[in-house]
Motif scaffolding. Structure first.
Motif, PDB file in Angstrom:
ATOM      1  N   PRO A 182      42.252  49.076   8.915  1.00  0.00           N
ATOM      2  CA  PRO A 182      41.906  48.809  10.319  1.00  0.00           C
ATOM      3  C   PRO A 182      42.848  47.778  10.919  1.00  0.00           C
ATOM      4  O   PRO A 182      42.457  46.996  11.755  1.00  0.00           O
ATOM      5  CB  PRO A 182      40.482  48.272  10.210  1.00  0.00           C
ATOM      6  N   ILE A 235      37.560  60.903  21.161  1.00  0.00           N
ATOM      7  CA  ILE A 235      38.386  60.726  19.962  1.00  0.00           C
ATOM      8  C   ILE A 235      37.502  60.270  18.803  1.00  0.00           C
ATOM      9  O   ILE A 235      36.666  59.380  18.955  1.00  0.00           O
ATOM     10  CB  ILE A 235      39.527  59.713  20.242  1.00  0.00           C
ATOM     11  N   GLN A 236      37.701  60.926  17.675  1.00  0.00           N
ATOM     12  CA  GLN A 236      36.776  60.748  16.559  1.00  0.00           C
ATOM     13  C   GLN A 236      36.827  59.339  15.947  1.00  0.00           C
ATOM     14  O   GLN A 236      35.799  58.715  15.732  1.00  0.00           O
ATOM     15  CB  GLN A 236      37.105  61.789  15.483  1.00  0.00           C
ATOM     16  N   HIS A 237      38.017  58.855  15.689  1.00  0.00           N
ATOM     17  CA  HIS A 237      38.116  57.588  14.939  1.00  0.00           C
ATOM     18  C   HIS A 237      38.776  56.505  15.775  1.00  0.00           C
ATOM     19  O   HIS A 237      39.876  56.705  16.300  1.00  0.00           O
ATOM     20  CB  HIS A 237      38.888  57.807  13.641  1.00  0.00           C
ATOM     21  N   ILE A 238      38.094  55.389  15.874  1.00  0.00           N
ATOM     22  CA  ILE A 238      38.574  54.295  16.714  1.00  0.00           C
ATOM     23  C   ILE A 238      38.308  52.986  16.015  1.00  0.00           C
ATOM     24  O   ILE A 238      37.235  52.793  15.405  1.00  0.00           O
ATOM     25  CB  ILE A 238      37.815  54.291  18.059  1.00  0.00           C
ATOM     26  N   THR A 239      39.238  52.090  16.099  1.00  0.00           N
ATOM     27  CA  THR A 239      38.900  50.720  15.750  1.00  0.00           C
ATOM     28  C   THR A 239      39.547  49.771  16.753  1.00  0.00           C
ATOM     29  O   THR A 239      40.686  49.957  17.157  1.00  0.00           O
ATOM     30  CB  THR A 239      39.212  50.370  14.271  1.00  0.00           C
ATOM     31  N   PHE A 240      38.761  48.826  17.199  1.00  0.00           N
ATOM     32  CA  PHE A 240      39.197  47.837  18.191  1.00  0.00           C
ATOM     33  C   PHE A 240      39.024  46.474  17.565  1.00  0.00           C
ATOM     34  O   PHE A 240      37.964  46.162  17.027  1.00  0.00           O
ATOM     35  CB  PHE A 240      38.318  47.962  19.438  1.00  0.00           C
ATOM     36  N   MET A 280      35.475  46.439  16.524  1.00  0.00           N
ATOM     37  CA  MET A 280      34.577  47.428  17.157  1.00  0.00           C
ATOM     38  C   MET A 280      34.950  48.813  16.675  1.00  0.00           C
ATOM     39  O   MET A 280      36.139  49.175  16.661  1.00  0.00           O
ATOM     40  CB  MET A 280      34.716  47.381  18.675  1.00  0.00           C
ATOM     41  N   GLU A 281      33.930  49.573  16.310  1.00  0.00           N
ATOM     42  CA  GLU A 281      34.153  50.952  15.884  1.00  0.00           C
ATOM     43  C   GLU A 281      32.963  51.787  16.314  1.00  0.00           C
ATOM     44  O   GLU A 281      31.887  51.248  16.564  1.00  0.00           O
ATOM     45  CB  GLU A 281      34.299  51.013  14.353  1.00  0.00           C
ATOM     46  N   PRO A 282      33.159  53.096  16.387  1.00  0.00           N
ATOM     47  CA  PRO A 282      32.005  53.934  16.722  1.00  0.00           C
ATOM     48  C   PRO A 282      30.957  53.843  15.609  1.00  0.00           C
ATOM     49  O   PRO A 282      31.303  53.881  14.432  1.00  0.00           O
ATOM     50  CB  PRO A 282      32.592  55.340  16.795  1.00  0.00           C
ATOM     51  N   LEU A 317      30.183  52.545  20.522  1.00  0.00           N
ATOM     52  CA  LEU A 317      31.222  51.661  20.021  1.00  0.00           C
ATOM     53  C   LEU A 317      30.627  50.265  19.916  1.00  0.00           C
ATOM     54  O   LEU A 317      30.164  49.710  20.901  1.00  0.00           O
ATOM     55  CB  LEU A 317      32.407  51.661  20.984  1.00  0.00           C
ATOM     56  N   ALA A 369      37.640  56.057  24.925  1.00  0.00           N
ATOM     57  CA  ALA A 369      38.229  56.931  23.920  1.00  0.00           C
ATOM     58  C   ALA A 369      37.158  57.458  22.973  1.00  0.00           C
ATOM     59  O   ALA A 369      37.232  58.590  22.500  1.00  0.00           O
ATOM     60  CB  ALA A 369      39.299  56.172  23.145  1.00  0.00           C
ATOM     61  N   ALA A 370      36.141  56.636  22.745  1.00  0.00           N
ATOM     62  CA  ALA A 370      35.077  57.024  21.804  1.00  0.00           C
ATOM     63  C   ALA A 370      34.365  58.299  22.237  1.00  0.00           C
ATOM     64  O   ALA A 370      33.728  58.967  21.431  1.00  0.00           O
ATOM     65  CB  ALA A 370      34.080  55.881  21.654  1.00  0.00           C
ATOM     66  N   PHE A 425      27.635  63.409  17.683  1.00  0.00           N
ATOM     67  CA  PHE A 425      28.931  62.749  17.795  1.00  0.00           C
ATOM     68  C   PHE A 425      29.013  61.944  19.092  1.00  0.00           C
ATOM     69  O   PHE A 425      29.568  60.857  19.122  1.00  0.00           O
ATOM     70  CB  PHE A 425      30.009  63.830  17.753  1.00  0.00           C
ATOM     71  N   ARG A 484      39.593  48.864   2.363  1.00  0.00           N
ATOM     72  CA  ARG A 484      39.994  49.809   3.408  1.00  0.00           C
ATOM     73  C   ARG A 484      41.506  49.857   3.539  1.00  0.00           C
ATOM     74  O   ARG A 484      42.106  50.911   3.693  1.00  0.00           O
ATOM     75  CB  ARG A 484      39.368  49.372   4.729  1.00  0.00           C
ATOM     76  N   ARG A 537      26.940  58.446  19.486  1.00  0.00           N
ATOM     77  CA  ARG A 537      27.376  57.232  18.794  1.00  0.00           C
ATOM     78  C   ARG A 537      27.859  56.204  19.819  1.00  0.00           C
ATOM     79  O   ARG A 537      28.273  56.542  20.924  1.00  0.00           O
ATOM     80  CB  ARG A 537      28.472  57.563  17.791  1.00  0.00           C
ATOM     81  N   ALA A 554      38.867  51.502  24.334  1.00  0.00           N
ATOM     82  CA  ALA A 554      38.208  51.926  23.097  1.00  0.00           C
ATOM     83  C   ALA A 554      36.898  52.648  23.399  1.00  0.00           C
ATOM     84  O   ALA A 554      36.590  53.685  22.803  1.00  0.00           O
ATOM     85  CB  ALA A 554      37.961  50.710  22.213  1.00  0.00           C
ATOM     86  N   ARG A 555      36.137  52.103  24.348  1.00  0.00           N
ATOM     87  CA  ARG A 555      34.843  52.703  24.681  1.00  0.00           C
ATOM     88  C   ARG A 555      35.029  54.107  25.234  1.00  0.00           C
ATOM     89  O   ARG A 555      34.304  55.040  24.873  1.00  0.00           O
ATOM     90  CB  ARG A 555      34.135  51.843  25.729  1.00  0.00           C
ATOM     91  N   GLU A 586      40.529  59.780   9.672  1.00  0.00           N
ATOM     92  CA  GLU A 586      39.890  58.539   9.268  1.00  0.00           C
ATOM     93  C   GLU A 586      40.911  57.402   9.265  1.00  0.00           C
ATOM     94  O   GLU A 586      42.032  57.569   8.778  1.00  0.00           O
ATOM     95  CB  GLU A 586      39.285  58.701   7.862  1.00  0.00           C
ATOM     96  N   ILE A 587      40.511  56.271   9.836  1.00  0.00           N
ATOM     97  CA  ILE A 587      41.407  55.119   9.872  1.00  0.00           C
ATOM     98  C   ILE A 587      41.156  54.307   8.613  1.00  0.00           C
ATOM     99  O   ILE A 587      40.099  53.691   8.461  1.00  0.00           O
ATOM    100  CB  ILE A 587      41.153  54.262  11.130  1.00  0.00           C
TER     101      ILE A 587
END
Lengths: 181, 72, 371, 253
Positions: free
Chosen positions: A62, A30-35, C184-186, C13, A26-27, C8, C266, C11, A23-24, A58-59
Motif C-alpha cells: 500500500p 474501481i475495485q482496489h483503492i488505497t489512500f 483509507m480503503e474500500p 471507503l 473512484a471507489a 460491491f 503486504r 462498500r 479515492a471516494r 489487488e494492491i
C-alpha cells in the motif's frame, strides 16, 4: 489499470481534500483503492501530501515508490517529489507557486491565479484536479461535480460553486492549454 | 411495658480493642481475664440483665461482635 | 452462488482507524474509553460521534491508565468494552491489561503502533511486537494478538477480537500500525446483527438471586496463585491449539521464504510477485495471530528441502525475528531486514534485501549469519 | 435508623468471615456501618463495590455484595466503567488514602469532575497500613512514619492533602462530607454520612463522597482508645469535620 497518484502542497491547499474525494469517487467504479494521507515525518514544515493508488488488481504494497501522476502545488513539494515521478508519468504543477521547466511529462498550470480570478485562491486544488482528470479520465467529470455538495456538506453553497467552476476551469485549461503549448 | 435486653458478645469475633467498655453508661462491660482461640482477651458482660438497650457498645464494636437482643 | 455485484457498490471507503471503530460498533461494543494519541485519533473521534448516538457509552478518560481501568470496570459488569491507543499509551495500559489477564476479563485493545522507544515518532512502526506478544505487563500471561494489514482487516479483526475475548475470557489486542490506521480503503461492512455474547455468569451485576461473587487477581491463600496460573495456562494451550492463523503466498515451491506481519506482510506480498518475475522463487508466510504464533507452520515450511533461507521483514530491529528463529530452530538460515525509523519500507527495499540474500547462497545453503 | 429499643443485630450484608484488620481498626468499623446501610436501603442485591489496593483489598471476603478488585488507585475509574455499563446498579468504591489521594488522585478527581453517580468512600488514616506504616499524602506535618522517620517535613514532603476541600472546588459533585471515627458520636455521624451518600445514588442525584478520618492503632502506635483521640484531636484539627457539599451546592461552615 494501476495508477499511482501523489498529491502534495502546503497545509491548507486542500491536497488531502481532493485526494480523499478522488479515492471516494473512484471507489464507485474501481475495485482496489488505497489512500494514505501523510501524517508523520513527511509533513514537517507545513507540507501536506497524500497517495492514492487505484488498481484493477489487488494492491499488495500500500505504498508506492514511483508515481504515475504527481499533482504538486508548491515549490517544496515539487522539489521533493518530482524525482519520484515514473519515467512515463504525468506531473501537474501549480505554476503560480513553483518554478519548473516544462517538458513532455509536465503540465504547468497557474492554478492559484485561475482560482483567485474565480473568487477564491483556495480553490486551486480543484483546478489541479480538473487538469489532471482531463488527461487521465479515470472518473467521469460529472461524477466529480455532482459529488461536490455531498462530499463537502459543511461547505457554503458559494464555495461549492467556486470549487465547481475551478474544476471546470482545470478541465478547460487542459484541453485548451495543449493547443497553446 | 419495660423492654428487657441482653448483651451478646461473640467471643471469637472480639479482638479485645476495648472500645465498647467506656461507652456503656452502666459499666456493664469489662475485659475478661481469659482469652479466645485467637489469643485475644475479650470483652464480656457483667450484670448483663441490667442492659438498657442503648446499643452504644454494639455501635462501637468494629467487628460487629456485639448484638443487643430483646429478651421477652 | 456468488453474491450479486450490488454488494460491491455498498462498500465504503474508510480509514483503517474508522473501519476498526465501526467493526467494534457492529460487534456490539457497549462501552468505549479512550484518550487522544496520534496516529489513532480518528478511532476515538469516531467512537465519540457514533457510540452516544446509539445509546452506548463513550468516555474520553483522563489518561490511558484511567481508560483501561474503565474498560476493566465495564468488563467486570459483563459489557463488551474496548479501548484504543498508540504505543506510548499502550505502555500505560499495560497495568490494566495485566489485571484483566489475571482476572480473566474479556476486552479489546487496539494498538495503532508508532515509533519508539519513548515518544519515538508518530510514524508507523512495528516496535511493540514484544510488548504485545510476550506480555507487556507484569506476570505470567498472554493475550491474543491479531495483526491486520488493511482497512478491511481492521474492521473484520476488531469484530473477531470481541468474539475471541468473550469466548476465552481474555484481552485481545489488535496490533495495527500508523499506516494501516491512517490508510483509507474500500471496506465491506459487516451487515448482520452483532454476534451474540456467551452467557457471563461470572460478571458482577449485583447478587440478586445468587450468592455474591467477586473478581480478583490477588491470591494469597496457599498455592492458590499456582492453581490460578495453571488454569490460565490451560486456557492458553486451548487457544494455541485452535486459534492460530497464518496466510501463505506462493510457498508451494518457494526457495526463499519471507516472513512478515501487518503492513510489512503486504509489502512483502508485492515483493514475492516482483521476485518471481525475476526468476527468484520467493514465498511469503504471514502470521495473522502473533500470539498464538504459528511456530509449527514456520517449522514445517523451513524444513522443506528446497527452502534455502528465510528473510524476516519488520518495521523494528528484529522482534518477530526471535519467534521465527525459535520456530525454525536451525532448519534453515534466518536473515533480517528491519526498518526501525518510522519509514515504511518499499518493495524495492525488501526486494534488494532478498536479492542480497540469494547472492550469499554459495553452496546450496546459506550460512547462518550472526545477526 | 434503628431505634435503640429494637436492639442491635449483626448486619445481614456482612459475611461470617472474620475480618483480618487489626483490633480497633477503622476499616472494620466502616465495613460494619456500610453493611448496615446496604441492609437499611435494601440495595445489597443490586450493589457492586470496588475494593482498593491497601488494607481493604480483601473487602470482597466481608460483604455479601458483588465486589471487584481494581489496580492500585484505579477504583474510581473501575467504578465508572461498572456504573456506565450498569446504570441502575449501586456502585461504590472503597479506598484508602494512598490509593485515593496519591496514586489514584487523577482518577478520583476526574470521576468527581464528571459527576459519576457513584459513591466514593475514602478511609483517611494518614498512613499506608498494609505495607507497614509509610507516609501517606494525608500524613500530618511532623507525624512519624516508616518513610518519614523524623516526622513529615512539609518543606520537602509536602503538606497533608485535604481531599474534601479539593473536590469541593469542582462543580459536579452532589454530596461531600468528612466525618471522624473518634468515638460513639463519630460512629453515628459516619453511619449517617454513608446513608446520605448511598441515598444520593439511589435517588439518582450524582456523585457522593465520604471521607472518614479513621483510626489505625497499629501505625499510630497507641491503643485503640487513644487512636480515637488522635483522630478526634490531631486529625480533625488538620481535616475539618463537616459537610462540604449538600444537594450539589457547596456548604460554607
Amino acid at each position: 489499470m494501476h495508477e499511482r497518484i501523489l498529491i502534495a502542497g502546503s497545509g491548507g491547499q486542500g491536497v488531502i481534500s481532493i485526494g480523499k474525494l478522488l479515492a471516494r469517487l473512484a471507489a464507485e467504479t474501481i475495485q482496489h483503492i488505497t489512500f494514505f494521507p501523510a501524517y508523520g515525518a513527511e509533513v514537517r514544515g507545513g507540507t501536506s501530501n497524500c497517495q492514492v493508488i487505484l488498481s484493477s488488481n489487488e494492491i499488495a504494497a500500500p505504498i508506492a515508490e514511483k508515481f504515475d501522476s504527481l499533482l504538486v502545488m508548491n515549490q517544496q513539494s515539487t522539489d521533493h517529489f518530482m524525482p519520484l515521478l515514473d519515467k512515463n508519468g504525468l506531473a501537474v504543477i501549480n505554476q503560480s507557486m513553483c518554478k519548473a521547466h516544462a517538458d513532455d511529462r509536465h503540465v504547468l498550470v497557474p492554478a492559484t491565479e485561475i482560482a483567485d480570478r474565480l473568487g477564491n485562491a483556495k480553490a486551486a486544488n480543484f483546478v489541479m484536479l480538473g487538469v489532471w482528470l482531463a488527461r487521465k479520465p479515470l472518473i467521469p467529470n460529472r461524477t466529480v461535480e455532482n459529488a461536490m455538495a455531498t462530499h463537502f456538506p459543511d461547505a457554503p453553497p458559494a464555495l461549492i460553486d467556486i470549487n465547481i467552476r475551478a474544476f471546470r476551469a482545470g478541465l478547460d485549461f487542459s484541453s485548451s492549454g495543449d493547443r497553446k503549448a | 411495658m419495660k423492654k428487657h435486653f441482653r448483651v451478646a458478645i461473640d467471643r471469637e469475633r472480639c479482638k479485645g480493642c476495648e472500645l465498647c467498655i467506656p461507652v456503656c453508661p452502666l459499666h456493664l462491660l469489662a475485659m475478661s481475664t481469659t482469652m479466645n482461640r485467637k489469643g485475644y482477651h475479650v470483652s464480656e458482660t457483667v450484670r448483663a440483665a441490667e442492659c438498657l438497650g442503648c446499643i452504644k457498645c454494639a455501635r462501637m464494636c468494629p467487628e460487629a461482635a456485639i448484638e443487643i437482643l430483646n429478651v421477652p | 452462488m456468488k453474491k450479486p455485484e450490488a454488494a460491491f457498490f455498498s462498500r465504503v471507503l474508510m480509514m483503517g482507524n474508522e473501519a476498526a471503530a465501526e467493526g467494534a460498533i457492529r460487534a456490539g461494543c457497549q462501552c468505549y474509553f479512550g484518550y487522544p494519541i496520534t496516529p489513532q485519533n480518528e478511532l476515538t473521534a469516531y467512537m465519540a460521534k457514533h457510540m452516544p448516538e446509539r445509546g452506548r457509552v463513550f468516555i474520553q478518560a483522563e489518561s490511558e491508565v484511567a481508560a483501561i481501568s474503565m474498560v476493566f470496570g465495564a468488563s467486570v459488569a459483563g459489557a463488551r468494552a474496548m479501548t484504543s491507543s498508540s504505543s506510548p499509551g499502550i505502555s500505560l495500559k499495560q497495568e490494566g491489561i495485566s489485571y484483566m489477564a489475571g482476572c480473566q476479563l474479556p476486552a479489546v485493545i487496539i494498538n495503532v503502533q508508532r515509533g519508539g522507544p519513548g515518544l519515538g515518532s508518530i510514524d508507523p512502526s512495528q516496535g511493540d511486537y514484544f510488548q504485545a506478544t510476550k506480555g507487556g505487563g507484569h506476570g505470567d500471561y498472554h493475550i491474543i494478538v491479531l495483526a491486520p494489514a488493511s482497512a478491511q482487516e481492521m474492521h473484520d479483526m476488531t469484530m473477531q477480537a470481541f468474539i475471541l475475548a468473550d469466548q476465552y475470557r481474555i484481552p485481545v489486542m489488535i496490533l495495527a500500525d500508523g499506516r494501516v490506521g491512517q490508510m483509507m480503503e474500500p471496506v465491506r461492512l459487516y451487515e448482520d446483527s452483532p454476534p451474540p455474547a456467551p452467557p457471563k455468569p461470572w460478571a458482577l451485576t449485583g447478587a440478586k438471586g445468587r450468592p455474591p461473587q467477586y473478581i480478583r487477581s490477588l491470591f494469597m491463600e496457599e498455592r492458590a496463585l499456582e492453581k490460578h496460573n495453571y488454569e490460565l495456562q490451560a486456557c492458553y494451550r486451548q487457544i494455541t491449539a485452535t486459534e492460530i492463523k497464518a496466510e501463505e503466498t506462493e510457498t508451494g515451491d518457494c526457495e526463499w521464504l519471507i516472513a512478515a506481519w501487518g503492513t510489512c506482510a503486504r509489502i512483502s506480498k508485492g515483493v514475492v510477485q516482483k521476485a518471481r518475475a525475476q526468476g527468484i522463487k520467493a514465498g511469503l508466510v504471514r502470521p495473522i495471530t502473533l500470539w498464538p504464533f504459528p511456530h509449527e507452520r514456520l517449522a514445517r515450511l523451513a524444513r522443506r528441502s528446497q527452502v534455502k533461507a528465510l528473510l524476516v521483514v519488520e518495521m523494528n530491529c528484529g522482534q518477530m525475528l526471535e519467534d521465527v528463529r525459535l520456530a525454525v530452530n536451525g532448519a534453515a538460515p534466518v536473515r533480517f531486514s528491519g526498518y526501525p525509523g518510522g519509514r515504511v519500507p518499499t518493495e524495492t527495499d525488501v526486494l534488494n534485501a532478498l536479492i542480497e540474500l540469494t547472492k550469499t547462497n554459495h553452496h546450496g545453503k546459506v550460512e547462518q549469519p550472526a545477526v | 435508623m434503628k431505634t435503640p429499643t429494637s436492639g442491635y443485630q449483626r448486619p445481614a450484608s456482612l459475611t461470617d468471615a472474620a475480618m483480618h484488620y487489626c483490633a480497633g481498626c477503622g476499616h472494620s468499623s466502616v465495613h460494619k456501618l456500610l453493611a448496615e446501610v446496604l441492609d437499611e436501603l435494601e440495595i445489597r442485591e443490586r450493589t457492586v463495590g470496588v475494593a482498593p489496593v491497601g488494607c481493604a483489598v480483601f473487602a470482597y471476603f466481608y460483604f455479601k455484595c458483588d465486589i471487584s478488585e481494581a489496580a492500585h488507585g484505579r477504583a474510581a475509574a473501575v467504578a465508572t466503567g461498572i456504573k456506565r455499563a450498569l446504570p441502575d446498579r449501586i456502585v461504590f468504591s472503597y479506598q484508602g488514602d494512598g490509593d485515593l489521594a496519591a496514586i489514584g488522585l487523577t482518577e478520583t478527581v476526574h470521576a468527581a469532575n464528571r459527576g459519576e453517580p457513584i459513591t466514593v468512600i475514602f478511609i483517611n488514616n494518614t498512613v499506608y497500613g498494609m505495607t507497614g506504616g509509610q507516609m501517606a499524602p494525608t500524613t500530618l506535618a511532623g507525624q512519624i512514619t516508616a518513610t518519614s522517620p523524623t516526622g513529615r517535613n512539609p518543606a520537602t514532603m509536602g503538606c497533608p492533602i485535604r481531599m474534601c476541600e479539593l473536590l469541593n472546588t469542582l462543580e459536579q459533585p452532589y454530596y461531600i462530607e468528612r466525618v471522624a471515627l473518634d468515638g460513639h458520636g463519630g460512629m453515628v455521624a459516619t453511619k449517617k454520612a454513608l446513608l446520605t451518600a448511598f441515598q444520593t445514588q439511589v435517588s439518582g442525584k450524582g456523585y457522593s463522597f465520604v471521607e472518614v478520618l479513621s483510626p489505625c492503632p497499629t501505625h499510630f502506635r497507641c491503643s485503640p482508645q487513644d487512636s480515637l483521640k488522635f483522630v478526634g484531636q490531631k486529625m480533625a484539627a488538620q481535616f475539618p469535620v463537616r459537610i462540604f457539599r449538600k444537594e450539589g451546592v457547596p456548604v460554607h461552615a
